[in-house]
Design an enzyme around this catalytic site. Sequence first.
Site, mmCIF file in Angstrom:
data_model
loop_
_atom_site.group_PDB
_atom_site.id
_atom_site.type_symbol
_atom_site.label_atom_id
_atom_site.label_comp_id
_atom_site.label_asym_id
_atom_site.label_seq_id
_atom_site.Cartn_x
_atom_site.Cartn_y
_atom_site.Cartn_z
ATOM 1 N N HIS A 130 43.138 30.755 41.573
ATOM 2 C CA HIS A 130 42.915 31.895 40.542
ATOM 3 C C HIS A 130 44.234 32.302 40.110
ATOM 4 O O HIS A 130 45.227 32.499 40.873
ATOM 5 C CB HIS A 130 42.397 32.926 41.487
ATOM 6 C CG HIS A 130 41.745 34.107 40.401
ATOM 7 N ND1 HIS A 130 42.758 35.115 39.914
ATOM 8 C CD2 HIS A 130 40.763 34.568 39.775
ATOM 9 C CE1 HIS A 130 41.959 35.832 38.901
ATOM 10 N NE2 HIS A 130 40.749 35.519 39.108
ATOM 11 N N GLU B 17 45.610 35.155 39.659
ATOM 12 C CA GLU B 17 46.164 36.245 40.519
ATOM 13 C C GLU B 17 46.912 35.773 41.769
ATOM 14 O O GLU B 17 47.745 36.348 42.187
ATOM 15 C CB GLU B 17 45.152 37.261 40.966
ATOM 16 C CG GLU B 17 44.626 37.947 39.633
ATOM 17 C CD GLU B 17 43.462 38.538 39.772
ATOM 18 O OE1 GLU B 17 42.691 38.529 40.709
ATOM 19 O OE2 GLU B 17 42.955 39.092 38.425
ATOM 20 N N GLU C 43 39.913 30.276 32.684
ATOM 21 C CA GLU C 43 40.245 31.499 32.800
ATOM 22 C C GLU C 43 41.651 31.724 32.132
ATOM 23 O O GLU C 43 42.583 31.815 32.649
ATOM 24 C CB GLU C 43 40.248 32.182 34.186
ATOM 25 C CG GLU C 43 38.929 31.892 34.738
ATOM 26 C CD GLU C 43 38.768 33.001 36.081
ATOM 27 O OE1 GLU C 43 37.573 34.004 35.972
ATOM 28 O OE2 GLU C 43 39.731 33.186 36.810
HETATM 29 P P1 PGA Z 1 37.273 39.767 34.598
HETATM 30 O O1 PGA Z 1 37.783 38.684 35.611
HETATM 31 O O2 PGA Z 1 35.945 39.387 34.454
HETATM 32 O O3 PGA Z 1 37.507 41.289 35.549
HETATM 33 O O4 PGA Z 1 38.147 39.591 33.577
HETATM 34 C C1 PGA Z 1 37.511 37.271 35.749
HETATM 35 C C2 PGA Z 1 38.149 36.672 37.003
HETATM 36 O O5 PGA Z 1 39.355 37.132 37.226
HETATM 37 O O6 PGA Z 1 37.757 35.940 37.649
#
Ligand code: PGA
Length: 256
Positions: A98, A100, A170
């Site tokens: 991910h 993050e 993403e």
């Molecule tokens: P979000 O996050 O739908 O809040 O934009 C998606 C994710 O980080 O998987």
Amino acid sequence: MRKSIVAGNWKMNMGLKEGIALFSEISELLKEEVNGDQGVIVCPPFIHISSLAQSLESGDKLQLGAQNCHQSDSGAFTGEVSASMLASAGAAYVIIGHSERRLYFSELNPDLAKKLDVVLKNGIAPIFCIGETLEQRNDGSYFEVIKSQLSEAAFHLAEADFSKLVIAYEPVWAIGTGLTASPEQAQEIHSYIRTLVAEKYNQSLANDLTILYGGSCNPKNASELFAQPDIDGGLIGGASLKARDFVDIIKALDQK
Ligand code: PGA
């Protein structure tokens, strides 16, 4: 056959009690309102997984996933959680890479390659995330970024292992920002991912690959995104914390 999936990523939200309540609300709404054969995955914080797994009934549509794991099987890694522990607690999926994790925990493609190996070895399906930053979108390097994320972290896998992956595209600039990629922007990358997979492996594996879109997906924009030929569902952050919104997004896949 390509599988349609909606996965919810709760991130670092929800105490155990709230998490159990949200999970059971989602489960009830699914039973009442959703008849399609789309998969539904909830990825709560680690410590919720085993409690939520105990509430699953056989034939339940819901499955559980984790948000990360360590790249080693076991050992002296204080504070970490292994893929085998996740499997033993009831997780069928785990999110790997991910943005993050890449940004705040410095996870690089070679680390993610090791994580994919250990996850697959433990019989868990990875939801492997890729996507470009706003800067990379604006300077036009995003195709290259997607290509290197895939090739450096996942293209070492044998065909049989790669076929177990779910890919989530993403765009980092769309996560939690309310800025969604347009259906055309998302479709362009999803189709590119399929082309890369067909070149590396083969066309039939590429056709069968489930590719999710993630980034500010909500009940209002989900149908339009899911209507694109190469978008097979979504990885949902914020909107997965409200049972009504999450189930409405799942219902948008019924129309596919
Ligand atoms: P979000 O996050 O739908 O809040 O934009 C998606 C994710 O980080 O998987």
